[in-house]
Scaffold this active site. Sequence first.
Site, mmCIF file in Angstrom:
data_model
loop_
_atom_site.group_PDB
_atom_site.id
_atom_site.type_symbol
_atom_site.label_atom_id
_atom_site.label_comp_id
_atom_site.label_asym_id
_atom_site.label_seq_id
_atom_site.Cartn_x
_atom_site.Cartn_y
_atom_site.Cartn_z
ATOM 1 N N GLY A 8 40.825 3.479 32.002
ATOM 2 C CA GLY A 8 40.037 2.257 31.903
ATOM 3 C C GLY A 8 39.675 1.827 33.311
ATOM 4 N N SER A 10 37.872 -0.337 35.791
ATOM 5 C CA SER A 10 37.251 -1.665 35.814
ATOM 6 C C SER A 10 36.354 -1.886 37.014
ATOM 7 C CB SER A 10 38.344 -2.732 35.816
ATOM 8 O OG SER A 10 39.079 -2.681 37.032
ATOM 9 N N GLY A 11 36.472 -1.023 38.019
ATOM 10 C CA GLY A 11 35.754 -1.247 39.262
ATOM 11 C C GLY A 11 36.611 -1.909 40.313
ATOM 12 N N GLY A 12 37.895 -2.112 40.018
ATOM 13 C CA GLY A 12 38.833 -2.670 40.985
ATOM 14 C C GLY A 12 39.652 -1.567 41.634
ATOM 15 N N VAL A 13 40.416 -1.936 42.653
ATOM 16 C CA VAL A 13 41.163 -0.941 43.412
ATOM 17 C C VAL A 13 42.296 -0.329 42.594
ATOM 18 C CG1 VAL A 13 42.723 -2.650 44.460
ATOM 19 C CG2 VAL A 13 42.300 -0.469 45.618
ATOM 20 N N ASP A 14 42.923 -1.098 41.710
ATOM 21 C CA ASP A 14 44.062 -0.580 40.956
ATOM 22 C C ASP A 14 43.658 0.551 40.010
ATOM 23 O OD1 ASP A 14 45.715 -2.456 42.194
ATOM 24 O OD2 ASP A 14 45.326 -3.956 40.644
ATOM 25 N N SER A 15 42.609 0.329 39.225
ATOM 26 C CA SER A 15 42.162 1.386 38.311
ATOM 27 C C SER A 15 41.482 2.520 39.067
ATOM 28 C CB SER A 15 41.222 0.813 37.245
ATOM 29 O OG SER A 15 40.078 0.220 37.823
ATOM 30 N N CYS A 98 44.192 -9.875 24.624
ATOM 31 C CA CYS A 98 43.185 -8.933 25.108
ATOM 32 C C CYS A 98 43.791 -7.539 25.285
ATOM 33 C CB CYS A 98 42.601 -9.432 26.419
ATOM 34 S SG CYS A 98 41.340 -8.355 27.113
ATOM 35 N N GLY A 122 45.292 0.513 35.221
ATOM 36 C CA GLY A 122 45.834 0.141 36.520
ATOM 37 C C GLY A 122 46.836 -0.985 36.455
ATOM 38 N N CYS A 194 40.643 -13.225 31.119
ATOM 39 C CA CYS A 194 40.517 -11.790 30.882
ATOM 40 C C CYS A 194 39.112 -11.430 30.414
ATOM 41 C CB CYS A 194 41.539 -11.366 29.832
ATOM 42 S SG CYS A 194 41.529 -9.620 29.440
#
Length: 358
Positions: A8, A10-15, A98, A122, A194
Amino acid sequence: MSARVLVGLSGGVDSSLTTWLLKQQGRDVGALFMKNWEEDDSEACPAEADAEDARRVAAAVGVPFFARNFAAEYWDGVFEHFLAELRRGRTPNPDVLCNREVKFKTFVEQAQDLGYPKIATGHYAQVRERDGRFELLRGADPGKDQSYFLYALEQTQLAVAEFPIGHLRKSEVRALAAQANLPTAAKRDSTGICFVGERAFDPFIQRYLGSNPGVMITPDGERVGEHRGLHFYTIGQRGGLGIGGRKGGSGEPWFVLDKRAADNTLIVAQGEHALLYARAARLETPHFIAGSAPAAFRCTAKTRYRQPDQTCTVTLHSGGAEVVFDTPQRALTPGQSVVFYQDEMCLGGAVLDVVDRI
């Protein structure tokens, strides 16, 4: 472990780092961006920017990219419940629902349709299989641990889920993302509801619930002002009450003590009033990750994200449960979740229903 896994993204650093780590392991990795909210105002669309970041990460890592719109599922499974709880005068936590209804249900179904038997996210949490059962463990970074928001997951959901960064601290995630030259290595973390994202809460909620003015009174019944609608306030809230200084007042800040939905009344007090604290609360039917629990047990619990663990006793009964804390807890809030732990393992949790205030 299946070689095929859908992240998944998301466009963030974790994922983003999750995607890169799995690729480094030699897995057959795909990435899916979930759009779960239809933009309905003139603000800049963060979902489009996040989707573009996700595409860039997928291209940089070299994995196939998919995008799906789950807005209808999010509205039906999460947001309508969120609004219904606010109408009842409660303070819901949409992130818990969610995760259960979208990120680990609709997303899992989509992954299987695409031929990926496993999913990865992430989240800062960990999964351990023992004796054929799956356990949810805290993330290694105590400041980022997200097991609180995952307590409602089922065995079938944990069986297909992976959390590749759960053993890392946030600083390590940032450093590894920078070393891997990921486009999102320096991107700031997102906050807000969320999938709805960062926006001013009051005007956003007013679009759906409007205003419903009522009186603000002290525990002694003294009228001190008028509120705009119970859904704009939460237990323990400081400020935003519009009371200001009052002749003869102590000068201390005002706090929300309770929301009385029956007559649309907000109970407030100046300073740290005893009614801000409670040791016991009735709970809705608890969810246990293992599937069951003893009729009564000792554990630690959190009543909000990042709260230090609090020791308590949980007693199950028909239709719900009761939790009694060893020490009084501040601002226990109906609609929020109490999450149970045994050392590093998340046992499950329940929604706070009725608080027995001191």
